[in-house]
Design a protein around this motif. Structure first.
Motif, PDB file in Angstrom:
ATOM      1  N   SER A 464       0.885  -1.426   0.027  1.00 47.18           N
ATOM      2  CA  SER A 464      -0.009   0.137  -0.027  1.00 47.18           C
ATOM      3  C   SER A 464       1.059   1.316   0.089  1.00 47.18           C
ATOM      4  O   SER A 464       2.149   1.067   0.274  1.00 47.18           O
ATOM      5  CB  SER A 464      -0.847  -0.050   1.180  1.00 47.18           C
ATOM      6  N   ASP A 465       0.242   2.323  -0.232  1.00 47.26           N
ATOM      7  CA  ASP A 465       1.165   3.560  -0.106  1.00 47.26           C
ATOM      8  C   ASP A 465       0.271   4.819   0.175  1.00 47.26           C
ATOM      9  O   ASP A 465       0.384   4.892   1.486  1.00 47.26           O
ATOM     10  CB  ASP A 465       1.698   3.643  -1.571  1.00 47.26           C
ATOM     11  N   CYS A 466      -0.699   5.197  -0.639  1.00 52.65           N
ATOM     12  CA  CYS A 466      -1.450   6.470   0.014  1.00 52.65           C
ATOM     13  C   CYS A 466      -2.576   5.934   0.972  1.00 52.65           C
ATOM     14  O   CYS A 466      -2.873   6.892   1.977  1.00 52.65           O
ATOM     15  CB  CYS A 466      -2.115   7.124  -1.314  1.00 52.65           C
ATOM     16  N   GLU A 467      -3.006   5.008   0.807  1.00 49.82           N
ATOM     17  CA  GLU A 467      -4.186   4.569   1.800  1.00 49.82           C
ATOM     18  C   GLU A 467      -5.351   5.209   1.554  1.00 49.82           C
ATOM     19  O   GLU A 467      -6.101   5.607   2.861  1.00 49.82           O
ATOM     20  CB  GLU A 467      -3.697   4.041   3.169  1.00 49.82           C
ATOM     21  N   GLY A 469      -6.876   5.577  -1.734  1.00 47.84           N
ATOM     22  CA  GLY A 469      -7.535   5.350  -3.026  1.00 47.84           C
ATOM     23  C   GLY A 469      -7.118   6.104  -3.993  1.00 47.84           C
ATOM     24  O   GLY A 469      -7.784   6.425  -5.005  1.00 47.84           O
ATOM     25  N   LEU A 470      -5.748   6.672  -4.089  1.00 50.34           N
ATOM     26  CA  LEU A 470      -5.052   7.530  -5.112  1.00 50.34           C
ATOM     27  C   LEU A 470      -4.071   6.953  -5.988  1.00 50.34           C
ATOM     28  O   LEU A 470      -4.042   7.147  -7.204  1.00 50.34           O
ATOM     29  CB  LEU A 470      -4.451   8.667  -4.290  1.00 50.34           C
ATOM     30  N   CYS A 471      -3.559   5.673  -5.341  1.00 50.66           N
ATOM     31  CA  CYS A 471      -2.167   5.361  -6.194  1.00 50.66           C
ATOM     32  C   CYS A 471      -2.423   4.001  -6.796  1.00 50.66           C
ATOM     33  O   CYS A 471      -1.561   3.692  -7.539  1.00 50.66           O
ATOM     34  CB  CYS A 471      -1.117   5.401  -5.209  1.00 50.66           C
ATOM     35  N   GLY A 472      -3.289   3.107  -6.255  1.00 45.85           N
ATOM     36  CA  GLY A 472      -3.391   1.750  -7.005  1.00 45.85           C
ATOM     37  C   GLY A 472      -2.517   0.779  -6.529  1.00 45.85           C
ATOM     38  O   GLY A 472      -2.426  -0.338  -6.927  1.00 45.85           O
ATOM     39  N   ALA A 473      -1.493   1.281  -5.350  1.00 48.01           N
ATOM     40  CA  ALA A 473      -0.698   0.421  -4.938  1.00 48.01           C
ATOM     41  C   ALA A 473      -1.311  -0.928  -4.429  1.00 48.01           C
ATOM     42  O   ALA A 473      -0.733  -2.314  -4.211  1.00 48.01           O
ATOM     43  CB  ALA A 473       0.239   0.799  -3.874  1.00 48.01           C
ATOM     44  N   CYS A 474      -2.514  -1.034  -3.698  1.00 47.81           N
ATOM     45  CA  CYS A 474      -3.256  -2.080  -2.748  1.00 47.81           C
ATOM     46  C   CYS A 474      -4.146  -2.857  -3.760  1.00 47.81           C
ATOM     47  O   CYS A 474      -5.092  -3.280  -3.238  1.00 47.81           O
ATOM     48  CB  CYS A 474      -3.795  -1.267  -1.626  1.00 47.81           C
ATOM     49  N   MET A 502      -9.452  -1.595  -4.890  1.00 44.96           N
ATOM     50  CA  MET A 502      -8.333  -0.925  -4.215  1.00 44.96           C
ATOM     51  C   MET A 502      -8.785  -1.354  -2.586  1.00 44.96           C
ATOM     52  O   MET A 502      -9.613  -0.864  -2.152  1.00 44.96           O
ATOM     53  CB  MET A 502      -8.158   0.610  -4.151  1.00 44.96           C
ATOM     54  N   CYS A 504      -7.644  -0.687   0.330  1.00 46.99           N
ATOM     55  CA  CYS A 504      -7.671   0.407   1.224  1.00 46.99           C
ATOM     56  C   CYS A 504      -8.841   0.980   1.783  1.00 46.99           C
ATOM     57  O   CYS A 504      -8.850   1.590   2.606  1.00 46.99           O
ATOM     58  CB  CYS A 504      -6.312   1.421   1.149  1.00 46.99           C
TER      59      CYS A 504
END
Ligand code: FES
Length: 517
Positions: A464-467, A469-474, A502, A504
């Motif tokens: 995860s990154d932004c947590e 809903g902005l980045c798509g990492a999760c 996502m 997160c």
């Protein structure tokens, strides 16, 4: 029969996988040295060895139903030989697939252990055995090397590995024989499942750091171990750790994708933000070492004959400039529109003007120049494909203008850098059940927790990154159940497909979800 299957299957596969892994590592002495110095790399290194050069080359399967694969009709009951190595080097899944990269962030998506109901029963035992075996060798014999030798492979389509692998070392150089040697720390516990995201950080050196506009810091990063960096496509971003594993931020790569020596990113100082850009502006200078993950791409150019319209707002120009440059090089019809509040805050203005000439239009709002989306879209052909990156208000304006103009919503491809503002109140949440179809876990997500939190609490590592809903990492794959999407990563058409979510922020719309983990 079962005992034979377990004993033979577990023995051949693990010995070949470990031998292949040792061979890969010793053929890449810099990587071997890194693993010897940092045991947290054992898990990512084993996963990449399993992907790049696993012990199962191919395996037999029978189709349970008719299927069409890439235009080829395969009837039910057909006997297939699945070439696992080919899948593990699929360039659509693994960028630059033949490169051996222990910090690849999706190595664990390999098919060496199979997939689905018949995946390897002992996959985590195998992972553990390999990490312990290679880890002990790295600890006790870091000076080991691979002499030239002929390798004889087993004459077998399924199991792949050399019959023997000869290694050599000088016993007088064994660490425990060195003066002042004190017993080293034991190996860290073997990591089961995919490597932890924090172990995938790639050390890079900042070669230079320059101000390229008001509050804009432009960095060039080169690999700290001297290797070429992984390849990337226009629209890709990397995650940069900002002083700790826990705080990372995403920045679009904005240099030439053919330049494998270094990556460049531009960072806007945002004092109101969550602290990442501020930390980078304050702490990064030429010579600073950073850790980065990726690259990943959620904003790639999709193949099309249609004309392209690129729209950038402020720092959103960074991914757009690589996309526009790609269109220019391919002589694809396109226009580029770039707006910012102040001229001083416009990065790359001169370079863009030089490269794109009259295809570029700029708008500076402090001078009263505004991008009129209705007018802009009225001038576009019906089949235009729009790539836009900027603040959420700009994307909303474009979406509205597209509706007015009658353009299909899937013609818009976006990357957004700021929060949507529509923060959801936990009081609106309801609990739901989630079933993990690969591991078989069944979990409950309470109203006050996110799916991501519950997965992690149950040892399912999802990056995860932004947590927010902005980045798509999760992102996690959805198998069944309706999702209430709360992110701004997925496009409307992707939401309708209901294949990913996502973890997160997004939740089940109903009582239950099945996800492919
Ligand atoms: Fe960024 Fe979930 S962590 S979208």
């Amino acid at each position: 029969s079962m005992m034979m299957a377990i004993i033979v299957a577990a023995h051949e596969t693990t010995t070949f996988a470990s031998t292949n892994a040792l061979k890969m590592l010793l053929e890449h002495p810099r990587v071997w040295r890194e693993v010897c110095e940092d045991p947290s790399l054992l898990s990512p290194a084993m996963e990449e060895c399993l992907r790049h050069n696993g012990s199962i080359g191919s395996w037999r399967r029978r189709t349970t139903e008719a299927v069409t694969l890439d235009g080829v009709e395969i009837p039910a009951g057909a006997r297939l030989l699945l070439v696992v190595h080919s899948a593990n080097h699929d360039p659509e899944v693994f960028g630059d697939p033949d490169r051996f990269d222990i910090r690849r962030d999706n190595s664990a998506s390999h098919l060496t252990f199979g997939f689905g109901a018949h995946q390897c029963l002992g996959k985590n035992l195998g992972r553990m055995e390999m990490q312990i075996m290679i880890g002990e060798l790295a600890r006790r014999l870091p000076h080991m090397n691979l002499p030239p030798q002929p390798l004889e492979y087993v004459p077998n389509l399924s199991f792949r590995g050399p019959q023997h692998l000869r290694v050599q070392w000088d016993p007088t150089k064994n660490p425990e024989r060195q003066p002042g040697f004190s017993q080293r720390e034991p190996l860290p516990p073997a990591r089961l499942g995919a490597p932890l995201a924090r172990d995938l950080g790639r050390p890079v050196n900042v070669v230079w750091a320059r101000e390229v506009g008001e509050g804009l810091l432009h960095l060039r990063l080169e690999s700290a171990n001297g290797d070429l960096l992984p390849s990337w496509d226009p629209g890709s971003h990397i995650d940069i750790e900002c002083g700790s594993h826990e705080l990372s931020r995403q920045y679009s790569l904005c240099s030439d994708p053919n330049d494998r020596e270094g990556w460049e990113v531009t960072i806007l100082r945002e004092p109101e933000s969550r602290g990442g850009s501020e930390w980078l502006h304050q702490n990064v200078r030429a010579g600073t070492q950073l850790r980065v993950r990726g690259p990943r791409n959620h904003f790639a150019l999709e193949p099309t004959e249609a004309p392209l319209l690129f729209i950038a707002g402020g720092i959103g120009v960074t991914p757009i400039l690589t996309l526009a440059e790609s269109a220019r090089r391919q002589e694809h019809p396109y226009e580029l529109h770039y707006c910012a509040r102040r001229a001083e805050a416009m990065a790359f203005r001169e370079e863009l003007a030089e490269a794109h000439g009259d295809r570029l239009r700029t708008y500076v709002s402090s001078r009263g120049e505004r991008m009129d989306f209705d007018r802009l879209l009225a001038e576009q052909p019906d089949d235009v494909q729009i790539y836009a990156c900027g603040p959420i208000r700009m994307i909303e304006g474009i979406t509205q203008a597209m509706r007015q103009r009658g353009l299909p919503e899937d013609a818009l491809h976006t990357e957004i850098f700021s929060a949507a503002g529509g923060v959801h109140d936990a009081a609106d949440n309801h609990p739901f059940e989630v079933e993990l179809t690969v591991s078989g876990l069944k979990l409950t997500v309470p109203a006050e927790s996110s799916l991501l939190t519950v997965l992690r609490a149950n040892n399912v590592d999802v990056p995860s990154d932004c947590e927010e809903g902005l980045c798509g990492a999760c992102e996690v794959p959805v198998v069944e159940g309706e999702v209430e999407h709360r992110d701004i990563v997925l496009r409307p058409v992707e939401r309708k497909q209901n294949q990913r979510m996502m973890s997160c922020c997004s939740r089940a719309a109903g009582e239950k979800l099945k996800i492919g983990l």
